[in-house]
Design a protein around this motif. Structure first.
Motif, PDB file in Angstrom:
ATOM      1  N   ARG A  40       2.318   9.542   0.376  1.00 51.42           N
ATOM      2  CA  ARG A  40       3.260   8.491   0.759  1.00 51.42           C
ATOM      3  C   ARG A  40       2.756   7.736   1.988  1.00 51.42           C
ATOM      4  O   ARG A  40       2.925   6.527   2.088  1.00 51.42           O
ATOM      5  N   LEU A  41       2.080   8.459   2.883  1.00 46.77           N
ATOM      6  CA  LEU A  41       1.532   7.765   4.047  1.00 46.77           C
ATOM      7  C   LEU A  41       0.529   6.700   3.615  1.00 46.77           C
ATOM      8  O   LEU A  41       0.532   5.587   4.133  1.00 46.77           O
ATOM      9  N   MET A  42      -0.306   7.038   2.649  1.00 44.54           N
ATOM     10  CA  MET A  42      -1.302   6.050   2.210  1.00 44.54           C
ATOM     11  C   MET A  42      -0.642   4.888   1.471  1.00 44.54           C
ATOM     12  O   MET A  42      -1.302   3.906   1.145  1.00 44.54           O
ATOM     13  N   GLU A 112       1.189 -10.677  -4.237  1.00 41.38           N
ATOM     14  CA  GLU A 112      -0.150 -10.289  -3.791  1.00 41.38           C
ATOM     15  C   GLU A 112      -0.107  -9.555  -2.453  1.00 41.38           C
ATOM     16  O   GLU A 112      -0.930  -9.791  -1.564  1.00 41.38           O
ATOM     17  N   MET A 113       0.870  -8.679  -2.317  1.00 46.85           N
ATOM     18  CA  MET A 113       0.933  -7.881  -1.086  1.00 46.85           C
ATOM     19  C   MET A 113       1.102  -6.409  -1.436  1.00 46.85           C
ATOM     20  O   MET A 113       1.392  -6.046  -2.567  1.00 46.85           O
ATOM     21  N   HIS A 114       0.928  -5.573  -0.424  1.00 47.33           N
ATOM     22  CA  HIS A 114       0.979  -4.139  -0.670  1.00 47.33           C
ATOM     23  C   HIS A 114       1.150  -3.392   0.656  1.00 47.33           C
ATOM     24  O   HIS A 114       1.134  -4.001   1.726  1.00 47.33           O
ATOM     25  N   ALA A 115       1.288  -2.073   0.542  1.00 51.03           N
ATOM     26  CA  ALA A 115       1.376  -1.233   1.740  1.00 51.03           C
ATOM     27  C   ALA A 115       0.230  -0.224   1.741  1.00 51.03           C
ATOM     28  O   ALA A 115       0.297   0.812   2.382  1.00 51.03           O
ATOM     29  N   ILE A 116      -0.815  -0.572   1.008  1.00 55.84           N
ATOM     30  CA  ILE A 116      -1.926   0.358   0.796  1.00 55.84           C
ATOM     31  C   ILE A 116      -2.647   0.660   2.111  1.00 55.84           C
ATOM     32  O   ILE A 116      -3.026  -0.250   2.844  1.00 55.84           O
ATOM     33  N   GLN A 117      -2.800   1.940   2.376  1.00 51.96           N
ATOM     34  CA  GLN A 117      -3.600   2.411   3.508  1.00 51.96           C
ATOM     35  C   GLN A 117      -3.130   1.830   4.849  1.00 51.96           C
ATOM     36  O   GLN A 117      -3.938   1.553   5.729  1.00 51.96           O
ATOM     37  N   THR A 118      -1.821   1.625   4.957  1.00 58.37           N
ATOM     38  CA  THR A 118      -1.291   1.237   6.259  1.00 58.37           C
ATOM     39  C   THR A 118      -0.983   2.475   7.092  1.00 58.37           C
ATOM     40  O   THR A 118      -0.510   2.372   8.207  1.00 58.37           O
ATOM     41  N   SER A 119      -1.222   3.639   6.504  1.00 58.02           N
ATOM     42  CA  SER A 119      -1.083   4.877   7.256  1.00 58.02           C
ATOM     43  C   SER A 119      -1.984   5.904   6.584  1.00 58.02           C
ATOM     44  O   SER A 119      -2.636   5.604   5.598  1.00 58.02           O
ATOM     45  N   GLY A 120      -2.000   7.116   7.135  1.00 59.27           N
ATOM     46  CA  GLY A 120      -2.834   8.158   6.550  1.00 59.27           C
ATOM     47  C   GLY A 120      -4.228   8.177   7.164  1.00 59.27           C
ATOM     48  O   GLY A 120      -4.615   7.280   7.916  1.00 59.27           O
ATOM     49  N   THR A 160     -11.112   8.821   1.653  1.00 57.03           N
ATOM     50  CA  THR A 160      -9.648   8.842   1.567  1.00 57.03           C
ATOM     51  C   THR A 160      -9.057  10.012   2.346  1.00 57.03           C
ATOM     52  O   THR A 160      -7.885  10.022   2.677  1.00 57.03           O
ATOM     53  N   TYR A 161      -9.896  11.013   2.634  1.00 53.23           N
ATOM     54  CA  TYR A 161      -9.434  12.148   3.452  1.00 53.23           C
ATOM     55  C   TYR A 161     -10.367  12.322   4.648  1.00 53.23           C
ATOM     56  O   TYR A 161     -11.062  13.325   4.794  1.00 53.23           O
ATOM     57  N   LEU A 162     -10.359  11.296   5.483  1.00 50.85           N
ATOM     58  CA  LEU A 162     -11.162  11.313   6.703  1.00 50.85           C
ATOM     59  C   LEU A 162     -10.545  12.293   7.701  1.00 50.85           C
ATOM     60  O   LEU A 162      -9.404  12.729   7.528  1.00 50.85           O
TER      61      LEU A 162
END
Ligand code: SF4
Lengths: 543, 153
Positions: A40-42, A112-120, A160-162
């Motif tokens: 969910r964070l990602m 054309e918007m998203h919440a991708i990788q705004t956290s995590g 993706t798992y830094l």
């Protein structure tokens, strides 16, 4: 500005479906909360003090009117009619229900918007100069490079798992308006002596509990190796960044512990290897993206305007920025009304700003890391009409880069990590300086407030910084001086023992008194501090 | 010393496999042991191991397991890509805390077999492997990326 093609659209649509499926499996008990959390964070979903917070990506801070209207609709439909613009050029909604999250993401995907990788612990939304493509002093528009990086970093299978989150900023001017060297990677697009455009790489900057200024690790990366070099930087970090302690997991610690020279050596080795492996997208891709960022059809026009209204003239002086076309300026829309919450905008304000972008700025808007909005391309002739519309909506505060233009994180009003409140402090300080009439006299003075050591309010980089700490269960504030996020980057130093809320407001006033007493011709607060040092300030505060 | 048999996963524990050859059925040894033991054909990489020390031995290795003790530790993704970039063509098995939502990324990094600690729901896994019809960046799976497709003549 950039527009999705069928492939970009398919990627965000696939992501929405993936998240729906994840949420379903969570509800069916197939995913534990621990397993669900990074997923969910990602997708930008945080659990805060009172509710879920959704953070929506605004890649490099650029959006159009239709997208801003969609953000307003989301504020009305799923939240309480407002949103909060952040120091990462994103927007956050503070009152989202988990059940609604997938629908909100689907609404975003339609524009054309998203919440991708705004956290995590992944590569976050790429940030850039808010004046990109409009400023008079750029060698190129940095956004095509940022977009290339956005696509490369979206759903990157290896990264993706830094060890920890990873923030990249791209600028293309000597002036740094994006805190570039306080990012995990800072990229400056520049021209070399041969006149070729390339990228300078800085690595290992950051704020948080151990602030660091990123050292230069590569002078010039040719443009057709940009992604490859970034990939090499990330791989070394993914393999060797610390994972034993989350407070030491950012790349700044790796670069610091290895030393910049050794980190660079490892990156160069990986880079040489990757050049032969061939990871760069085809060169034509950059050209394809760049075409979306061509200048709009500027037309010549008047270069001066009637300044007989002093309020208007003040706003023009403070809130407009020189444009590369001399009949235009960039106009800052302040989200810092005196006594207001820094960065907050109501849905009505968002819709108005969208309309103004259509009417006056080629349908383009920006979010600034200072938590303001910006119309990048405004004809000088249109400024009076623009200002009248903004002023009527409470968006005309003439305070860019003044002590009223405070950056403040959400703090204890929303954030579960906070030690102290940031928002009420910002509100009271702006009220104090509006009342004592000093704002103008103080000139450029960047005040930044964080509610805890995580430093989301960039207090280390404030000319004046305030940090909320917890002192025996009561809110306490540490004052620091001398930070800068600009090209003259520096980290602020703590003045001494902390203060309570009233005390820190008085302390800010004291510090500005010292400055006004000591300043020499044309010096900003920061210049005076650098010249006279901490002692006179300490003396006045504690003496 | 641990019995070699104890270290690896057996073919029975492999839930997903994208290869046609017979799975190697012999225990894996540690990376350190692999460097000393000239006849080993299977090895297990832990998150802290440097996959590059195996590069001289890739020809004789038929199975490399990469262990994910916790799904949040992403070092194994780099290990996998490094091995594939070096030309390793044997079985690359993800073992340990391997979950649905990591499958597509692992596949892209070059894993072609999966032995999760806990068996995964087959339908959920099938959906996960198919999540990305197209991809943005190059990885070990040699798929043509979106940028390639855009610029095809
Ligand atoms: S600085 Fe601390 S209190 Fe403020 S938003 Fe960040 S984590 Fe929360």
């Amino acid at each position: 500005m950039y527009q999705y093609d069928q492939y970009d659209q398919a990627m965000v649509d696939a992501r929405v479906e993936e998240f729906r499926d994840q949420a379903r499996r969570r509800l069916e008990g197939k995913l534990t909360e621990d397993q669900f959390k990074p997923l969910r964070l990602m997708n930008g979903l945080y659990l805060q003090l009172h509710a879920y917070m959704l953070r929506v990506a605004i890649p490099y801070g650029t959006l159009n009117a239709r997208q801003m209207e969609a953000l307003a609709d989301i504020a009305d439909k799923y939240d309480r009619g407002y949103g909060h613009f952040t120091t990462r050029q994103n927007i956050q909604y503070n009152w989202i229900k988990l059940d609604d999250a997938a629908d909100a993401l689907a609404d975003l995907a339609k524009v054309e918007m998203h919440a991708i990788q705004t956290s995590g612990n992944c590569i976050r939304n790429i940030s850039s100069d808010h004046f990109a493509g409009a400023a008079h002093d750029e060698v190129a528009d940095p956004r095509p490079y940022a977009e290339l990086l956005r696509q490369w970093s979206s759903f990157h299978p290896e990264f993706t798992y830094l060890p920890r989150k990873f923030k990249i900023a791209v600028i293309a001017a000597e002036k740094d308006r994006a805190a570039m060297r306080l990012h995990d990677i800072g990229i400056r697009i520049l021209k070399n002596d041969a006149g070729e455009i390339g990228a300078q790489f800085y690595a290992g900057g950051g704020m948080g509990r151990t602030p660091m200024i990123a050292p230069l690790i590569r002078d010039f990366v040719p443009l057709d190796q940009l992604i490859t070099y970034a990939e090499a930087c990330l791989r070394v970090y993914n393999r060797y960044g610390r994972r034993d302690n989350k407070y030491k997991a950012r790349i700044k610690i790796l670069v610091h512990e290895l030393g910049a020279a050794e980190y660079t050596r490892q990156v160069e080795e990986e880079f040489a290897h990757m050049l032969s492996a061939g990871v760069e997208p085809p060169r034509e891709e950059l050209a394809r993206i760049a075409a979306y960022f061509n200048d709009p059809a500027f037309v010549d026009g008047p270069k001066t305007i009637d300044r007989s209204d002093p309020d208007f003239a003040l706003w023009v002086d403070r809130n407009t920025h020189r444009h590369k076309h001399d009949a235009y300026v960039s106009a800052v829309i302040s989200l810092k009304p005196v006594g207001g919450i820094p960065g907050d905008a109501t849905s009505d304000q968002m819709r108005l700003v969208a309309k103004l972008a259509r009417d006056y700025s080629f349908d383009e808007l920006r979010v600034m890391h200072t938590q303001n909005l910006l119309l990048p391309h405004v004809r000088i002739a249109d400024l009076p009409a623009l200002w009248a519309a903004l002023d009527a909506a409470g968006l005309g505060s003439p305070n860019m880069d003044t002590i009223e233009d405070i950056i403040a994180c959400p703090g204890l009003d929303y954030c579960s990590l906070a030690n102290a409140r940031s928002i009420p402090l910002a509100q009271r300080i702006t009220e104090r300086f509006a009342a004592n009439g000093r704002t103008g006299e103080l000139g450029e003075l960047k005040l930044k407030i964080s509610g805890c050591i995580n430093a989301c309010g960039h207090h280390h980089a404030g000319h004046i910084g305030i940090l909320g700490v917890d002192k025996k269960g009561t809110e306490n504030y540490q004052l620091s001086l001398g930070g800068s996020e600009a090209e003259d980057v520096s980290l602020a130093k703590i003045t001494g023992p902390g203060f309570d809320e009233d005390g820190v407001i008085a302390a800010v006033e004291t510090v500005t008194d010292v400055y006004l007493g000591a300043r020499q011709d044309g010096e900003r607060f920061l210049d005076t501090y650098r010249r006279i040092g901490m002692e006179p300030f300490k003396e006045a505060l504690y003496g | 010393m641990v019995d070699a048999r104890d270290l690896g996963t057996s073919p029975d524990e492999v839930q997903f496999r994208f290869r046609d050859d017979e799975p190697a059925d012999h225990g894996t040894i540690t990376v350190d042991a692999c460097c000393d033991q000239t006849n080993a054909t299977a090895v297990r990489i832990e998150p802290g191991d440097d996959a590059r020390v195996l590069l001289p031995f890739l020809d004789r290795l038929a199975l490399i397991e990469v262990n994910f003790p916790g799904f949040g530790d992403g070092r194994g993704y780099s290990s996998a890509r490094i091995l594939r970039e070096a030309g390793y063509t044997g079985e690359l098995r993800a073992v340990g805390d391997v979950l649905i939502d990591q499958l597509s990324h692992m596949r892209r990094c070059g894993f072609d077999s999966f032995a999760p600690d806990k068996r995964l729901d087959e339908d959920d896994a099938a959906r996960a492997f198919a999540t990305w019809e197209k991809v943005y960046q190059r990885a070990a799976d040699v798929r043509r990326i979106i940028a390639d497709i855009r610029h095809e003549a």
